[in-house]
Scaffold this motif. Structure first.
Motif, mmCIF file in Angstrom:
data_model
loop_
_atom_site.group_PDB
_atom_site.id
_atom_site.type_symbol
_atom_site.label_atom_id
_atom_site.label_comp_id
_atom_site.label_asym_id
_atom_site.label_seq_id
_atom_site.Cartn_x
_atom_site.Cartn_y
_atom_site.Cartn_z
ATOM 1 N N ALA A 210 -3.022 -3.077 -7.029
ATOM 2 C CA ALA A 210 -3.208 -3.557 -5.845
ATOM 3 C C ALA A 210 -2.741 -4.927 -5.548
ATOM 4 O O ALA A 210 -2.604 -5.772 -6.406
ATOM 5 C CB ALA A 210 -4.571 -3.263 -5.313
ATOM 6 N N TYR A 211 -2.501 -5.080 -4.080
ATOM 7 C CA TYR A 211 -2.406 -6.566 -3.582
ATOM 8 C C TYR A 211 -1.084 -7.233 -4.088
ATOM 9 O O TYR A 211 -0.813 -8.350 -4.225
ATOM 10 C CB TYR A 211 -3.457 -7.695 -4.200
ATOM 11 C CG TYR A 211 -4.825 -6.999 -3.619
ATOM 12 C CD1 TYR A 211 -5.205 -7.264 -2.247
ATOM 13 C CD2 TYR A 211 -5.527 -6.430 -4.405
ATOM 14 C CE1 TYR A 211 -6.439 -6.699 -1.724
ATOM 15 C CE2 TYR A 211 -6.960 -6.173 -3.894
ATOM 16 C CZ TYR A 211 -7.291 -6.039 -2.831
ATOM 17 O OH TYR A 211 -8.520 -5.678 -1.942
ATOM 18 N N GLU A 212 -0.152 -6.256 -4.943
ATOM 19 C CA GLU A 212 1.194 -6.803 -5.057
ATOM 20 C C GLU A 212 2.014 -7.571 -4.087
ATOM 21 O O GLU A 212 2.652 -8.520 -4.432
ATOM 22 C CB GLU A 212 2.023 -5.511 -5.560
ATOM 23 C CG GLU A 212 2.856 -5.952 -6.465
ATOM 24 C CD GLU A 212 2.782 -5.516 -7.944
ATOM 25 O OE1 GLU A 212 1.602 -5.672 -8.511
ATOM 26 O OE2 GLU A 212 3.501 -4.982 -8.879
ATOM 27 N N GLN A 213 1.696 -6.891 -2.637
ATOM 28 C CA GLN A 213 2.637 -7.652 -1.715
ATOM 29 C C GLN A 213 1.934 -8.913 -1.441
ATOM 30 O O GLN A 213 2.674 -9.965 -0.899
ATOM 31 C CB GLN A 213 2.853 -6.484 -0.530
ATOM 32 C CG GLN A 213 3.486 -5.159 -0.477
ATOM 33 C CD GLN A 213 4.980 -5.542 -0.646
ATOM 34 O OE1 GLN A 213 5.402 -6.777 -0.268
ATOM 35 N NE2 GLN A 213 5.582 -4.682 -1.275
ATOM 36 N N ASP A 214 0.909 -9.026 -1.410
ATOM 37 C CA ASP A 214 0.136 -10.275 -1.054
ATOM 38 C C ASP A 214 0.787 -11.268 -2.208
ATOM 39 O O ASP A 214 0.752 -12.402 -1.848
ATOM 40 C CB ASP A 214 -1.320 -10.133 -0.902
ATOM 41 C CG ASP A 214 -2.061 -9.147 -0.210
ATOM 42 O OD1 ASP A 214 -1.842 -9.580 0.936
ATOM 43 O OD2 ASP A 214 -2.146 -7.807 -0.283
ATOM 44 N N ILE A 215 0.639 -10.895 -3.321
ATOM 45 C CA ILE A 215 0.967 -11.853 -4.495
ATOM 46 C C ILE A 215 2.510 -12.191 -4.371
ATOM 47 O O ILE A 215 2.905 -13.362 -4.542
ATOM 48 C CB ILE A 215 0.700 -11.166 -5.830
ATOM 49 C CG1 ILE A 215 -0.742 -11.153 -5.907
ATOM 50 C CG2 ILE A 215 1.300 -11.953 -6.853
ATOM 51 C CD1 ILE A 215 -1.000 -9.957 -7.335
ATOM 52 N N ARG A 216 3.368 -11.175 -3.856
ATOM 53 C CA ARG A 216 4.674 -11.207 -3.770
ATOM 54 C C ARG A 216 4.761 -12.544 -2.624
ATOM 55 O O ARG A 216 5.765 -13.252 -2.669
ATOM 56 C CB ARG A 216 5.534 -10.378 -3.421
ATOM 57 C CG ARG A 216 5.599 -9.249 -4.706
ATOM 58 C CD ARG A 216 6.633 -7.943 -3.861
ATOM 59 N NE ARG A 216 6.492 -6.980 -5.229
ATOM 60 C CZ ARG A 216 7.673 -6.988 -6.102
ATOM 61 N NH1 ARG A 216 8.409 -8.022 -6.106
ATOM 62 N NH2 ARG A 216 7.529 -6.159 -6.865
ATOM 63 N N ALA A 217 4.222 -12.332 -1.403
ATOM 64 C CA ALA A 217 4.134 -13.096 -0.339
ATOM 65 C C ALA A 217 4.150 -14.542 -0.775
ATOM 66 O O ALA A 217 4.638 -15.476 -0.100
ATOM 67 C CB ALA A 217 3.347 -12.786 0.756
ATOM 68 N N ASP A 218 2.724 -14.547 -1.420
ATOM 69 C CA ASP A 218 2.391 -16.036 -1.876
ATOM 70 C C ASP A 218 3.556 -16.620 -2.804
ATOM 71 O O ASP A 218 3.843 -17.896 -2.670
ATOM 72 C CB ASP A 218 1.198 -16.082 -2.931
ATOM 73 C CG ASP A 218 -0.124 -15.944 -2.017
ATOM 74 O OD1 ASP A 218 -0.104 -15.969 -0.932
ATOM 75 O OD2 ASP A 218 -0.987 -15.459 -2.807
ATOM 76 N N LEU A 219 4.155 -15.966 -3.661
ATOM 77 C CA LEU A 219 5.231 -16.460 -4.497
ATOM 78 C C LEU A 219 6.358 -16.603 -3.817
ATOM 79 O O LEU A 219 7.008 -17.936 -3.917
ATOM 80 C CB LEU A 219 5.591 -15.641 -5.704
ATOM 81 C CG LEU A 219 4.505 -15.099 -6.519
ATOM 82 C CD1 LEU A 219 4.917 -13.898 -7.641
ATOM 83 C CD2 LEU A 219 3.713 -16.293 -7.403
#
Lengths: 228, 48
Positions: free
Chosen positions: A172-181
């Motif tokens: 989960a939260y892969e898109q959120d992490i990608r957005a941060d990166l």
């Protein structure tokens, strides 16, 4: 937010922080920033938001090695140099109430730990989770690549343990992490910790508390000078 | 764009848009300069 006679000052100063769980300077920067906010006269008007950053994204997921062994192997650092570096940072950390236990720290891929921060964020527990993960990594010597450990930490903060397990298993939260990166890359961030004040001014590194105080003061002055 | 459990997370240029986090391109940040540029861990994992 509706403007008022108080203008933009009624909105919180937003500090966006990029950091990684295995970054020792991020642990220190987190503590020093807290000190600065506590000293700041308008500290109650400050919102801190954490963003994911990975120093070592290529490290195998699920594996863990002692960080000192990794440093020695990866960079050829002699033990004496590693110890000297640790001693210096441990002394700075102690001034901020941190108890670095470097010989116990593990190098891991922090992707799953970042999932826990995003899970906690969804439940209003972002900052406690960041604190807990840093302490687990640098003081307790816990293996943060272990899903059971991460789920236990989530439960310790009052989060649903089974929800944490599910988040880890489903990535989960892969898109959120990608957005941060992606945002970090857009901003040109090449090292952490990195602090952005009101999307305008930035501080790089675990600087002394005076630097963060200066950033807060200037940001507050920026607001007073800008139209509501 | 789902990473496998053994692959690093690779950031794509459209990740901001896909994540719904797209905002106007940020203005260049104003760095507060310090006489001490240490205290940073770099992307290669090196901390100084």
């Amino acid at each position: 937010m509706t403007s008022s006679v108080f203008g933009r000052a009624a909105e919180p100063i937003v500090i966006d922080v990029w950091s990684d769980v295995v970054c020792p300077f991020c642990y220190l920067g987190n503590a020093v920033l807290k000190e600065a906010v506590e000293q700041f006269p308008h500290g109650s008007s400050v919102q801190v938001r954490y963003h994911s950053f990975q120093l070592n994204p290529g490290f195998p997921v699920g594996e863990a090695v002692l960080a000192d062994n990794y440093l020695a192997q990866q960079y050829g650092m002699p033990p004496a140099q590693i110890e000297a570096s640790h001693a210096q940072l441990a002394a700075r950390g102690a001034e901020s109430g941190l108890d670095y236990q470097f010989p116990r720290s593990m190098m891991i891929n922090t992707l799953d730990a970042h999932r826990m921060i995003h899970l906690a964020k969804a439940h209003g527990q972002e900052l406690p989770m960041v604190d807990r993960l840093f302490r687990a990594e640098f003081t307790d010597g816990l293996n943060l690549a272990d899903h059971e450990v991460l789920a236990d930490l989530a439960a310790d903060l009052g989060l649903d343990r089974s929800a944490a397990v599910t988040a880890l298993e489903t990535k989960a939260y892969e898109q959120d992490i990608r957005a941060d990166l992606a945002r970090a890359r857009e901003l040109g961030i090449s090292g952490v910790p990195f602090f952005v004040f009101d999307n305008k001014r930035a501080v790089s590194g675990a600087q002394p508390v005076e630097m963060f105080r200066r950033a807060l003061d200037i940001t507050w002055q920026d607001r007073a000078a800008s139209p509501a | 764009m789902q990473a496998s459990s053994t692959e690093p997370l690779v950031v794509e240029t459209d990740d901001l848009v896909e994540a719904g986090a797209a905002e106007p391109a940020p203005a260049p940040l104003i760095m507060l300069e310090s006489s001490d540029d240490s205290g940073v861990c770099a992307v290669d994992g090196w901390c100084d």
